[in-house]
Design a protein around this motif. Sequence first.
Motif, PDB file in Angstrom:
ATOM      1  N   GLN A 170      -0.060  -5.576   4.005  1.00 10.28           N
ATOM      2  CA  GLN A 170      -0.653  -4.331   4.101  1.00 10.28           C
ATOM      3  C   GLN A 170      -0.191  -3.281   5.039  1.00 10.28           C
ATOM      4  OE1 GLN A 170      -2.907  -3.521   1.505  1.00 10.28           O
ATOM      5  NE2 GLN A 170      -1.614  -5.428   0.887  1.00 10.28           N
TER       6      GLN A 170
ATOM      7  N   GLY B 155      -6.969  -2.653   4.780  1.00  7.69           N
ATOM      8  CA  GLY B 155      -6.805  -1.183   4.537  1.00  7.69           C
ATOM      9  C   GLY B 155      -7.265  -0.462   5.440  1.00  7.69           C
TER      10      GLY B 155
ATOM     11  N   PRO C 274       0.781  -1.241   0.071  1.00  8.25           N
ATOM     12  CA  PRO C 274      -0.006   0.026  -0.126  1.00  8.25           C
ATOM     13  C   PRO C 274       0.795   1.250  -0.025  1.00  8.25           C
ATOM     14  CG  PRO C 274      -0.013  -0.937   2.291  1.00  8.25           C
ATOM     15  CD  PRO C 274       0.619  -1.990   1.242  1.00  8.25           C
TER      16      PRO C 274
ATOM     17  N   ARG D 182      -3.538   2.745   2.217  1.00  9.36           N
ATOM     18  CA  ARG D 182      -3.815   2.799   3.647  1.00  9.36           C
ATOM     19  C   ARG D 182      -4.500   3.801   3.987  1.00  9.36           C
ATOM     20  NH1 ARG D 182      -4.315  -0.239   6.522  1.00  9.36           N
ATOM     21  NH2 ARG D 182      -3.091   0.212   8.343  1.00  9.36           N
TER      22      ARG D 182
END
Length: 441
Positions: free
Chosen positions: A353, A323, A219, A235
Amino acid sequence: MPHPDAGTSPPGTIAVVLKGYPRLSETFIAQEIRALEVAGLALRLVSLRRPTDRAVHPVHREITADVRYLPEYLHEEPLRVLQSLRRAARLPGFARARAVWLRDLARDRSRNRIRRFGQAAVLAAELEPDTAMIYAHFLHTPASVARYAAIMRGLPWAVSAHAKDIWTSPEWEKAEKLADCAWAVTCTAMNRDHLAALAPPGRVDLLYHGLDLSRFPDPAGLPTADPASTTGHGRDTGNDRDGSDPARPVRLVGVGRLVEKKGWDTVLAALALLPDGMAWHFTHIGGGPLKDRLQAQATADGIADRITWQGAMAQAEVLAAYGRADIFVLASRIAGDGDRDGLPNVLMEAQSQRLAVVATTVSAIPEFIRDGETGLLVAPDQPRALADAIATLVAAPALRQRMGAAGRARLDAAFSLEASVGPLIARLSAAVADGREARHG
């Protein structure tokens, strides 16, 4: 004699025996299958059960191999079973397979054991003549079917062992299967050491489940996510949350089936111990038999209004939840029947992530999560210790960011799918080459 619907398979097919297919909870298997296809291996999937999940992951739609479903219960397809038994009885290895099965049945007098021999006869009777090897995921029932069928057909077979299949199977069965297979791989060093002690020298190798990073992009290189978005890209910009503002609670997420070994009751007990006034919200993703019991526990602990139970979700939705989250929580334990996690794939997904992780020291989790560097680890079944670790990360957004970045770097360096699947491709390719040589003299 192949099944009437089998069609013509490419030269040197690997028959991959699975407990069920497709399954949302076994993303790591689907990723492996697709990687084997991309490497040029011809596969035929053989499933002991039909799917029960309503959704599939994108990787399932990309897999091109045909799927053959064996009779889940022999009485459901009696004609197919009886015809297969008659054909299998003419195979050169049938007498030995029957003797092996009878020896197993004497120690495990169960309907399940009878069912596996019937399924194996169907598999052996319907396998295409150019099948090079049978490769099973899980050392318990799929390996039983693979073993009996391979003996009937005079084929080599191999197995990938994982968690429950190892720790809930009797020692005699593991030892005999490992003595009989061509090779075995397993996904943790703890598993490898346990199985190697039961197997001939060099029979068992460690092969971590790598994560397909193309499906879990970093991300840091993507546009910033909108917290309300369901795309999972980027994010959330609200990474300065520290639990002090009730309007901006720190977002905790946990992913995994609602079963004993996942320790969700410990997670709920820990959440109930968090300091008064600390702002947090926990989202759980996954289905399972303990849902009602756990929801009742949350209500009794007075935290039900701070928990969202999402149920099973497809990969894109899980990625979106990562996220939006700040911390990933999992409290794996050894269940009463010995079942336990190996290295939960969801930990790798979360760290892909850039999520800091709070987890336990069970099985191979410390082989991936480095305590104090990529996350915090505590002993299993310790709600107070888990609560303290969660509270530490809730109050320290900068620490969370450092741990998340370190976790992504470790994943990239040592736990990618490419690194893990290469040795498997080499082994299966060798089996195909050996099979072609045997057929053509």
